[in-house]
Structures are given as structure tokens and as C-alpha cells.
Scaffold this active site. Structure first.
Site, short mmCIF file in Angstrom:
data_model
loop_
_atom_site.label_atom_id
_atom_site.label_comp_id
_atom_site.label_asym_id
_atom_site.label_seq_id
_atom_site.Cartn_x
_atom_site.Cartn_y
_atom_site.Cartn_z
N CYS A 191 0.80 -1.23 0.00
CA CYS A 191 0.00 0.00 0.00
C CYS A 191 0.83 1.27 0.00
O CYS A 191 0.27 2.37 -0.11
CB CYS A 191 -0.96 0.01 1.20
SG CYS A 191 -0.14 0.22 2.80
N CYS A 243 14.38 0.71 11.40
CA CYS A 243 13.85 1.55 12.46
C CYS A 243 12.41 1.91 12.08
O CYS A 243 12.18 2.71 11.16
CB CYS A 243 14.71 2.80 12.60
SG CYS A 243 14.24 3.88 13.97
#
Length: 212
Positions: free
Chosen positions: A173, A195
Site C-alpha cells: 500500500c 527503524c
């Protein structure tokens, strides 16, 4: 017409037979073409033709229905990518929209999954695509959830415009996850640190039926 008398005399013996001309005429007429007559009867009775046409129309409708189902399935598969920003705004929380769609960042040390250590799978909070296994999560001390690798094909990498960092996004997406850093010396198999914002993730426990 009357009957005719035919005399036949083989080997000198005389034999007389009476022949009816009408009977002789019928015996010499052409034999009846039963196949042609059968076809003519079929042409006069179009019910068999109607059956064939109806069967063809039914088959054609069946093929169209099958193609329609295939097209609908294909459209559903790509539905996540086809959402507009307005649609994303309607289904995401304000914080999720800010981070996933506007590439924001949550404050360090505040994320739900920063010090979370359960067995399972982390999925995209936007579309539900599996992204990370819990076995790849490690404590980096950076203030955000850290993973040393994602699931194959689940994550895209794109260099920031200034080239200083590499952004990671959901391949399904396009939702923003965070950034990936290399060569920091962490004792992991890949020497990478993904991260990731906790807001970008949705955890599914390992004993859940929806966990891959």
C-alpha cells in the site's frame, strides 16, 4: 392401360407371363432417399436448432460470468494501492494517517512496540500485509522498534531526496514505515536496522489463526 403378354422361350421351352405395366413402372422408379427426407423433416422442425442455440447462449453467459469473477478478484487484489488519500484518511486514525501517508515520525520511546517482546507477526497497520516476524526484532536502544530484516518482498526501499537515509515502505500500500540503516555494528545476521514506527505496525500473536 391393359396388361401385356410376354413370351420367353429359353432352350426351346415356351413360357408365357402376364405383366402389369403399372407394377413395372413402380419397380423402375428411383429409390427413396431416406437421409435427405430425414434432413428435410428436421429443417421443417427447428426445435433441435433452438436447443443448440440455447445451449450456446448459456455457455457464453457462463464464460462471461467467469471472466467477471476473475476481473473482480484482480480488482480486489489491487484495492489497497487504489485507495485515494481521502479514503485513507477515513479509515486511519489521525496519527496513523500522519505517519503512514504523510511520512511522519512518532516520538522516540513512546511507541507501543518499542519494548514489546511477544511471538508473532507484525503487519502493516494500513492494509494488514505481514511485514516482520518477531524473531527478527532486537533491542537497538534507539527508541523505536528495530528489526534486522523484513519478510521477502514485503518492504520497498527508497532513498530520501537528500540521499542521507533510505526510507522503507509497505510494498502493498506504500505506507511509510521508517528508515533502514546499514553497517552500525549490531550483532545481527544482516548488519541492518529497520527503524520502524510503532504506529505503522499491527501485531498478531503467533497462536492467532491469522498469523502466517
Amino acid at each position: 392401360m391393359g396388361s401385356q403378354i410376354l413370351k420367353i422361350s429359353p432352350f426351346g421351352a415356351s413360357t408365357t407371363s402376364i405383366i402389369n405395366p403399372a407394377t413395372l413402372s413402380k419397380s423402375r422408379s428411383a429409390p427413396t432417399n431416406h437421409i435427405g427426407e430425414s434432413r428435410r423433416r428436421e429443417s421443417r422442425n427447428p426445435s433441435s436448432y433452438r436447443i443448440s442455440v440455447s445451449s450456446g447462449l448459456a455457455l457464453n453467459r457462463s464464460n462471461k460470468s467467469f471472466r467477471s469473477r476473475v476481473v473482480a478478484m484482480a480488482a480486489a487484489t489491487g484495492s489497497a494501492e487504489q485507495k485515494s488519500e481521502e479514503e485513507w484518511r477515513a479509515i486511519l486514525s489521525p496519527e496513523q494517517f500522519y505517519i503512514l501517508r504523510q511520512k511522519g515520525t512518532e516520538y522516540p520511546g513512546t511507541g507501543e512496540y518499542n519494548k514489546f517482546n511477544e511471538d508473532g507477526v507484525y503487519k502493516c497497520a494500513g492494509c494488514g500485509t505481514p511485514l516482520y516476524k518477531s524473531t527478527t526484532k532486537f533491542n537497538s536502544g534507539c527508541g523505536w522498534p528495530a528489526f534486522y530484516e523484513g519478510l521477502p518482498g514485503a518492504i520497498n526501499r527508497t532513498a530520501d531526496p537528500d540521499g542521507s537515509r533510505i526510507e522503507i515502505t509497505c510494498a502493498a500500500c506504500g505506507g511509510h514505515l521508517g528508515h533502514v540503516f546499514k553497517g552500525e555494528g549490531f550483532p545481527t545476521p544482516t548488519n541492518e536496522r529497520h527503524c520502524v514506527n510503532s504506529v505503522s505496525l499491527k501485531f498478531t500473536p503467533a497462536n492467532s489463526d491469522s498469523s502466517p
